[in-house]
Design an enzyme around this catalytic site. Structure first.
Site, PDB file in Angstrom:
ATOM      1  N   LYS A  52       0.838  -1.211   0.000  1.00 21.23           N
ATOM      2  CA  LYS A  52       0.000   0.000   0.000  1.00 21.23           C
ATOM      3  C   LYS A  52       0.869   1.255   0.000  1.00 21.23           C
ATOM      4  CE  LYS A  52      -3.659  -2.657   2.145  1.00 21.23           C
ATOM      5  NZ  LYS A  52      -4.453  -2.982   3.356  1.00 21.23           N
ATOM      6  N   GLN A  96      -4.674  -1.756   9.673  1.00 27.01           N
ATOM      7  CA  GLN A  96      -4.519  -3.035   8.978  1.00 27.01           C
ATOM      8  C   GLN A  96      -5.079  -4.181   9.815  1.00 27.01           C
ATOM      9  OE1 GLN A  96      -3.299  -3.614   5.795  1.00 27.01           O
ATOM     10  NE2 GLN A  96      -3.939  -5.723   6.124  1.00 27.01           N
ATOM     11  N   ASP A 119     -11.025   2.317   3.961  1.00 32.80           N
ATOM     12  CA  ASP A 119     -11.244   0.869   3.817  1.00 32.80           C
ATOM     13  C   ASP A 119     -12.734   0.550   3.656  1.00 32.80           C
ATOM     14  OD1 ASP A 119      -9.047  -0.793   3.601  1.00 32.80           O
ATOM     15  OD2 ASP A 119      -8.695  -0.921   5.759  1.00 32.80           O
TER      16      ASP A 119
HETATM   17  C1  BQF Z   1      -1.573 -10.353  -5.843  1.00 29.11           C
HETATM   18  C2  BQF Z   1      -5.783  -9.317   2.665  1.00 29.11           C
HETATM   19  C3  BQF Z   1      -6.702 -11.287   3.705  1.00 29.11           C
HETATM   20  C4  BQF Z   1      -6.754 -10.638   4.941  1.00 29.11           C
HETATM   21  C5  BQF Z   1      -6.353  -9.318   5.037  1.00 29.11           C
HETATM   22  C6  BQF Z   1      -1.616  -8.164  -4.639  1.00 29.11           C
HETATM   23  C7  BQF Z   1      -2.267  -8.037  -2.329  1.00 29.11           C
HETATM   24  C8  BQF Z   1      -2.389  -9.411  -2.302  1.00 29.11           C
HETATM   25  C9  BQF Z   1      -2.155 -10.169  -3.434  1.00 29.11           C
HETATM   26  C10 BQF Z   1      -2.572  -7.201  -1.143  1.00 29.11           C
HETATM   27  C11 BQF Z   1      -5.238  -8.588   1.530  1.00 29.11           C
HETATM   28  C12 BQF Z   1      -5.109  -9.231   0.188  1.00 29.11           C
HETATM   29  C13 BQF Z   1      -4.779  -7.275   1.707  1.00 29.11           C
HETATM   30  C14 BQF Z   1      -1.756  -9.540  -4.612  1.00 29.11           C
HETATM   31  C15 BQF Z   1      -4.131  -6.483   0.628  1.00 29.11           C
HETATM   32  C16 BQF Z   1      -4.848  -8.218  -0.896  1.00 29.11           C
HETATM   33  O1  BQF Z   1      -0.841  -9.941  -6.737  1.00 29.11           O
HETATM   34  O2  BQF Z   1      -2.197 -11.416  -5.941  1.00 29.11           O
HETATM   35  C17 BQF Z   1      -1.871  -7.411  -3.508  1.00 29.11           C
HETATM   36  O3  BQF Z   1      -1.731  -6.428  -0.739  1.00 29.11           O
HETATM   37  N1  BQF Z   1      -3.804  -7.303  -0.504  1.00 29.11           N
HETATM   38  C18 BQF Z   1      -4.919  -6.690   3.009  1.00 29.11           C
HETATM   39  O4  BQF Z   1      -4.544  -5.543   3.213  1.00 29.11           O
HETATM   40  O5  BQF Z   1      -5.452  -7.380   4.020  1.00 29.11           O
HETATM   41  C19 BQF Z   1      -5.871  -8.668   3.910  1.00 29.11           C
HETATM   42  C20 BQF Z   1      -6.213 -10.638   2.582  1.00 29.11           C
END
Ligand code: BQF
Length: 292
Positions: A52, A96, A119
């Site tokens: 992010k 987060q 969010d």
């Molecule tokens: C990709 C998330 C579960 C729980 C909390 C790119 C992200 C992930 C994968 C990413 C996720 C999942 C995020 C890919 C943010 C997605 O290329 O496949 C980016 O950064 N995510 C989160 O902040 O909290 C989570 C999944």
């Protein structure tokens, strides 16, 4: 089968956002500023927050990362939220998730000013979303809508099956795709861990949204020919041959299911990419005061 290329779309949208930021700078306005609060050492959360912050840099947003140890108290977290709510230099911020177990996630989410809740997790934003009002959409559903729009995938009258009922993916996604709009106007079924006969439902899906959190949960026998797969799962599975000792797998068995599908969001490089970009889009909305 056509891949719905999240990386390509994310790059495109980031370039668009960078242009907008240039314009804002040109007219002397302040650039959008996102803050992220990261509590504890969860390895996945660290990766997500890094994604992010890096994405903010790529488009020219300002970002602030606030890191705190796992043993922070509830009161201390609420004090940080209060400070961010009242800091006029911050347009939007996120805490987060998941949080360490001793912290009360619900109370923290409720403490965030809905106007800075990029969010889209605050019940006020969820309620506005459910009624089709202007709001910050939760990033993953917003990212999925963006994929559907940019690939011009028809949704009207389609059978959509959403597997998973979380507040941040399954529930909002189901509501959004049932709304009277595009993307939307679909007939939506929500399935979950207590669904009696999951396969009966998934076999009817024109569009299957898998948000379960278990690697390879959806198998070829559960889908019909031509299905459009939106795979939301980001599961770490051990892989000794991989650089970091693990690799990412979706909730859908790509090997088995992709030959039967017409479109497929890969993992990695699919929905997750758009999740991060949607957070940027919400932050821009916040900076421009488009919602509140
Ligand atoms: C990709 C998330 C579960 C729980 C909390 C790119 C992200 C992930 C994968 C990413 C996720 C999942 C995020 C890919 C943010 C997605 O290329 O496949 C980016 O950064 N995510 C989160 O902040 O909290 C989570 C999944």
């Amino acid at each position: 089968m056509e891949i719905l290329d999240g990386r390509k779309l994310a790059k495109e949208i980031k370039e668009e956002l960078a242009e907008v930021v240039k314009g804002m700078k040109g007219e002397g306005s302040k650039v959008p500023h996102l803050a992220a609060v990261l509590i504890g050492e969860d390895p996945a959360s660290q990766v997500y927050v890094r994604n992010k912050v890096k994405s903010c840099e790529q488009v020219g947003f300002e970002s602030t990362l606030i890191r705190k140890p796992t043993d922070i108290t509830q009161a201390e977290v609420l004090a940080i939220v209060d400070q961010l709510n009242n800091d006029p230099s911050i347009d939007g911020f996120i805490v987060q998730l998941p949080l360490p177990k001793h912290l009360n996630e619900e109370e923290i989410t409720l403490a965030i000013d809905p106007a800075k809740d990029v969010d889209g997790f605050h019940p006020v934003n969820f309620g506005r979303m459910a009624q089709g009002l202007d709001c910050y959409l939760p990033a993953t559903p917003a990212g999925i809508l963006e994929i559907i729009k940019r690939y011009e995938i028809p949704t009207e009258g389609k059978e959509v099956v959403v597997v998973g009922r979380s507040n941040i993916v399954g529930m909002p996604m189901s509501i959004l795709l049932a709304q009277k709009s595009y993307p939307g106007n679909a007939t939506v079924t929500i399935c979950h861990s207590r669904t009696a006969d999951l396969k009966t439902h998934t076999l009817k899906a024109d569009i299957l949204v898998a948000a379960i959190g278990r690697a390879d949960f959806i198998t070829a026998d559960m889908v019909k020919e031509g299905v459009i797969i939106i795979d939301v799962g980001i599961n770490r599975v051990d892989d000794p041959t991989a650089k970091r000792g693990y690799r990412l797998k979706g909730d859908v068995d790509f090997e088995g299911v992709s030959p039967k599908s017409s479109y497929f969001t890969p993992v990695p490089g699919g929905v997750g990419q758009l999740t991060v970009v949607s957070l940027l889009m919400n932050t821009l909305k916040a900076a421009r005061k488009e919602v509140y």
